[in-house]
Design an enzyme around this catalytic site. Sequence first.
Site, PDB file in Angstrom:
ATOM      1  N   GLY A   1       7.431  -2.623  -2.456  1.00  0.00           N
ATOM      2  CA  GLY A   1       6.844  -1.288  -2.507  1.00  0.00           C
ATOM      3  C   GLY A   1       7.434  -0.433  -3.610  1.00  0.00           C
ATOM      4  O   GLY A   1       7.062  -0.534  -4.773  1.00  0.00           O
ATOM      5  N   ARG A   2       8.423   0.401  -3.235  1.00  0.00           N
ATOM      6  CA  ARG A   2       8.943   1.408  -4.165  1.00  0.00           C
ATOM      7  C   ARG A   2       9.457   0.835  -5.472  1.00  0.00           C
ATOM      8  O   ARG A   2       9.245   1.425  -6.532  1.00  0.00           O
ATOM      9  CB  ARG A   2      10.036   2.226  -3.464  1.00  0.00           C
ATOM     10  CG  ARG A   2       9.476   3.144  -2.419  1.00  0.00           C
ATOM     11  CD  ARG A   2      10.528   3.621  -1.451  1.00  0.00           C
ATOM     12  NE  ARG A   2      10.980   2.561  -0.562  1.00  0.00           N
ATOM     13  CZ  ARG A   2      11.793   2.735   0.477  1.00  0.00           C
ATOM     14  NH1 ARG A   2      12.258   3.928   0.739  1.00  0.00           N
ATOM     15  NH2 ARG A   2      12.137   1.732   1.247  1.00  0.00           N
TER      16      ARG A   2
ATOM     17  N   CYS B   1       2.637   3.135   9.705  1.00  0.00           N
ATOM     18  CA  CYS B   1       2.897   4.479   9.194  1.00  0.00           C
ATOM     19  C   CYS B   1       3.247   5.427  10.340  1.00  0.00           C
ATOM     20  O   CYS B   1       2.498   5.535  11.303  1.00  0.00           O
ATOM     21  CB  CYS B   1       1.681   4.993   8.434  1.00  0.00           C
ATOM     22  SG  CYS B   1       1.950   6.665   7.832  1.00  0.00           S
TER      23      CYS B   1
ATOM     24  N   LYS C   1      -0.310  -4.943   8.856  1.00  0.00           N
ATOM     25  CA  LYS C   1       1.015  -4.562   8.334  1.00  0.00           C
ATOM     26  C   LYS C   1       1.689  -3.717   9.410  1.00  0.00           C
ATOM     27  O   LYS C   1       1.129  -2.710   9.839  1.00  0.00           O
ATOM     28  CB  LYS C   1       0.878  -3.780   7.040  1.00  0.00           C
ATOM     29  CG  LYS C   1       2.216  -3.286   6.474  1.00  0.00           C
ATOM     30  CD  LYS C   1       2.038  -2.762   5.054  1.00  0.00           C
ATOM     31  CE  LYS C   1       3.338  -2.258   4.434  1.00  0.00           C
ATOM     32  NZ  LYS C   1       3.648  -0.878   4.826  1.00  0.00           N
TER      33      LYS C   1
ATOM     34  N   ASN D   1       8.569  -7.212   4.190  1.00  0.00           N
ATOM     35  CA  ASN D   1       8.554  -5.999   3.369  1.00  0.00           C
ATOM     36  C   ASN D   1       9.771  -5.143   3.729  1.00  0.00           C
ATOM     37  O   ASN D   1      10.248  -5.161   4.853  1.00  0.00           O
ATOM     38  CB  ASN D   1       7.246  -5.230   3.635  1.00  0.00           C
ATOM     39  CG  ASN D   1       7.272  -3.815   3.090  1.00  0.00           C
ATOM     40  OD1 ASN D   1       7.189  -2.852   3.851  1.00  0.00           O
ATOM     41  ND2 ASN D   1       7.375  -3.680   1.783  1.00  0.00           N
ATOM     42  N   GLY D   2      10.225  -4.380   2.731  1.00  0.00           N
ATOM     43  CA  GLY D   2      11.310  -3.435   2.975  1.00  0.00           C
ATOM     44  C   GLY D   2      12.551  -3.762   2.164  1.00  0.00           C
ATOM     45  O   GLY D   2      13.177  -4.800   2.383  1.00  0.00           O
TER      46      GLY D   2
ATOM     47  N   PRO E   1       0.859  -1.189   0.000  1.00  0.00           N
ATOM     48  CA  PRO E   1       0.000   0.000   0.000  1.00  0.00           C
ATOM     49  C   PRO E   1       0.890   1.233   0.000  1.00  0.00           C
ATOM     50  O   PRO E   1       1.815   1.320   0.812  1.00  0.00           O
ATOM     51  CB  PRO E   1      -0.773  -0.118   1.322  1.00  0.00           C
ATOM     52  CG  PRO E   1       0.054  -1.012   2.189  1.00  0.00           C
ATOM     53  CD  PRO E   1       0.825  -1.913   1.275  1.00  0.00           C
TER      54      PRO E   1
HETATM   55  C1  LIG Z   1       4.862   7.051  -1.396  1.00  0.00           C
HETATM   56  C2  LIG Z   1       4.678   6.005  -0.320  1.00  0.00           C
HETATM   57  C3  LIG Z   1       3.472   5.907   0.349  1.00  0.00           C
HETATM   58  C4  LIG Z   1       3.283   4.929   1.336  1.00  0.00           C
HETATM   59  N1  LIG Z   1       2.041   4.793   1.913  1.00  0.00           N
HETATM   60  C5  LIG Z   1       1.801   3.745   2.738  1.00  0.00           C
HETATM   61  C6  LIG Z   1       0.483   3.453   3.199  1.00  0.00           C
HETATM   62  O1  LIG Z   1      -0.495   4.112   2.831  1.00  0.00           O
HETATM   63  N2  LIG Z   1       0.329   2.406   4.051  1.00  0.00           N
HETATM   64  C7  LIG Z   1       1.387   1.630   4.456  1.00  0.00           C
HETATM   65  O2  LIG Z   1       1.206   0.679   5.220  1.00  0.00           O
HETATM   66  N3  LIG Z   1       2.632   1.872   4.023  1.00  0.00           N
HETATM   67  C8  LIG Z   1       2.857   2.890   3.154  1.00  0.00           C
HETATM   68  N4  LIG Z   1       4.112   3.072   2.645  1.00  0.00           N
HETATM   69  C9  LIG Z   1       5.195   2.142   3.034  1.00  0.00           C
HETATM   70  C10 LIG Z   1       5.259   0.962   2.054  1.00  0.00           C
HETATM   71  O3  LIG Z   1       4.062   0.224   2.075  1.00  0.00           O
HETATM   72  C11 LIG Z   1       6.433   0.047   2.404  1.00  0.00           C
HETATM   73  O4  LIG Z   1       6.230  -0.457   3.702  1.00  0.00           O
HETATM   74  C12 LIG Z   1       7.784   0.754   2.359  1.00  0.00           C
HETATM   75  O5  LIG Z   1       7.904   1.552   1.210  1.00  0.00           O
HETATM   76  C13 LIG Z   1       8.934  -0.265   2.421  1.00  0.00           C
HETATM   77  O6  LIG Z   1       8.887  -1.145   1.326  1.00  0.00           O
HETATM   78  P1  LIG Z   1       9.847  -0.944   0.029  1.00  0.00           P
HETATM   79  O7  LIG Z   1      11.254  -0.830   0.546  1.00  0.00           O
HETATM   80  O8  LIG Z   1       9.640  -2.164  -0.808  1.00  0.00           O
HETATM   81  O9  LIG Z   1       9.410   0.321  -0.649  1.00  0.00           O
HETATM   82  C14 LIG Z   1       4.334   4.048   1.672  1.00  0.00           C
HETATM   83  C15 LIG Z   1       5.550   4.150   0.990  1.00  0.00           C
HETATM   84  C16 LIG Z   1       5.737   5.110   0.000  1.00  0.00           C
HETATM   85  C17 LIG Z   1       7.047   5.166  -0.749  1.00  0.00           C
END
Ligand SMILES: Cc1cc2nc3c(=O)[nH]c(=O)nc-3n(C[C@H](O)[C@H](O)[C@H](O)COP(=O)(O)O)c2cc1C
Length: 336
Positions: A236-237, A102, A141, A214-215, A20
């Site tokens: 995610g990203r 968050c 989460k 995740n991460g 998300p």
């Molecule tokens: C632009 C953006 C918005 C995010 N919004 C949410 C969110 O609404 N809910 C949530 O649980 N995590 C949110 N996250 C965190 C991601 O879900 C994820 O946990 C985090 O980016 C780490 O994963 P990654 O390294 O694969 O990006 C957000 C991340 C980004 C970059």
Amino acid sequence: MTTSHTAPATRPAHTFSVAPMLDWTDRHCRYFHRLLSRQTLLYTEMVTTGAIIHGKGDYLAYSEEEHPVALQLGGSDPAALAHCARLAEERGYDEVNLNVGCPSDRVQNGMFGACLMGQAGLVADCIKAMRDVVSIPVTVKTRIGIDDQDSYAFLCDFIDTVSGRGECEVFTIHARKAWLSGLSPKENREIPPLDYPRVYQLKQDFPHLTVAINGGVKTLEDAKAHLTHLDGVMMGREAYQNPGILLQVDREIFGSDDEVRAGVDVVRALYPYIEAELARGTYLGHITRHILGLFQGIPGARQWRRYLSENAHKAGADVGVVERALQCVIAPHGAL
Ligand SMILES: Cc1cc2nc3c(=O)[nH]c(=O)nc-3n(C[C@H](O)[C@H](O)[C@H](O)COP(=O)(O)O)c2cc1C
């Protein structure tokens, strides 16, 4: 535990998901991601119970094509969450997920998100209240800790309470802690170090639970390595910024025999959706912003991005703009 890289064909949806992401994984983005992978589990942006209950817009809108799709909720009032979970089930969502990760100030002021890690009993009550009224999975989460509450024992206590009293069976763990003050949400996704072994240990100690990690997952090789320890991987990203990676997920992760689509074909498959949305008054740039990263690493990718960025906002912009942008990656390479 398996060390094989050959995935069985019947892996459940939580095996691989797109995280998300507020302002990123909106319904246009999810529709596009679904064209890239049939099996990846998609998450909505976090939607607060307040927005759903008091807001004017339809915060639960999505397209049927998005399944399997999970709604992520932000909130900490068991009754409000139960109400929203029931609405989500009625609307056909496949899962409801509670955001306990968050760290933004706005979210803390609303008493939800990562600060809830310090209130395991309340999280358990929230999950139980939702589980009591829906039959779809209710999942969490979260992070591996918050502030100075970052010991493994703290994480275990949290999981124990939320899975025991709350009856939560599925957890996605962002493998870094969150600092509730001093760091921006962006810094909280980069500065606290990742600790994957801690999440692996959690699965060992709670083998009956479904645990996804995740991460920092950037490749499908990374994902496969995590899957030798865990039940799922959430990206995610990287999935957002380099969505072409999703083209291989069905085959590489879910073991599907389906042919891998070409990026160009996916873009063209999006045209009917774009046309329907433009007819409803959606602005082209709101859809095309999600597809800018598709051709990363392919000759012409920069021109594709630039053409779309410069033209999608113009009055009357339609699929013709996207088709002209596509020519940047098709001709003269022809390889797509
Ligand atoms: C632009 C953006 C918005 C995010 N919004 C949410 C969110 O609404 N809910 C949530 O649980 N995590 C949110 N996250 C965190 C991601 O879900 C994820 O946990 C985090 O980016 C780490 O994963 P990654 O390294 O694969 O990006 C957000 C991340 C980004 C970059």
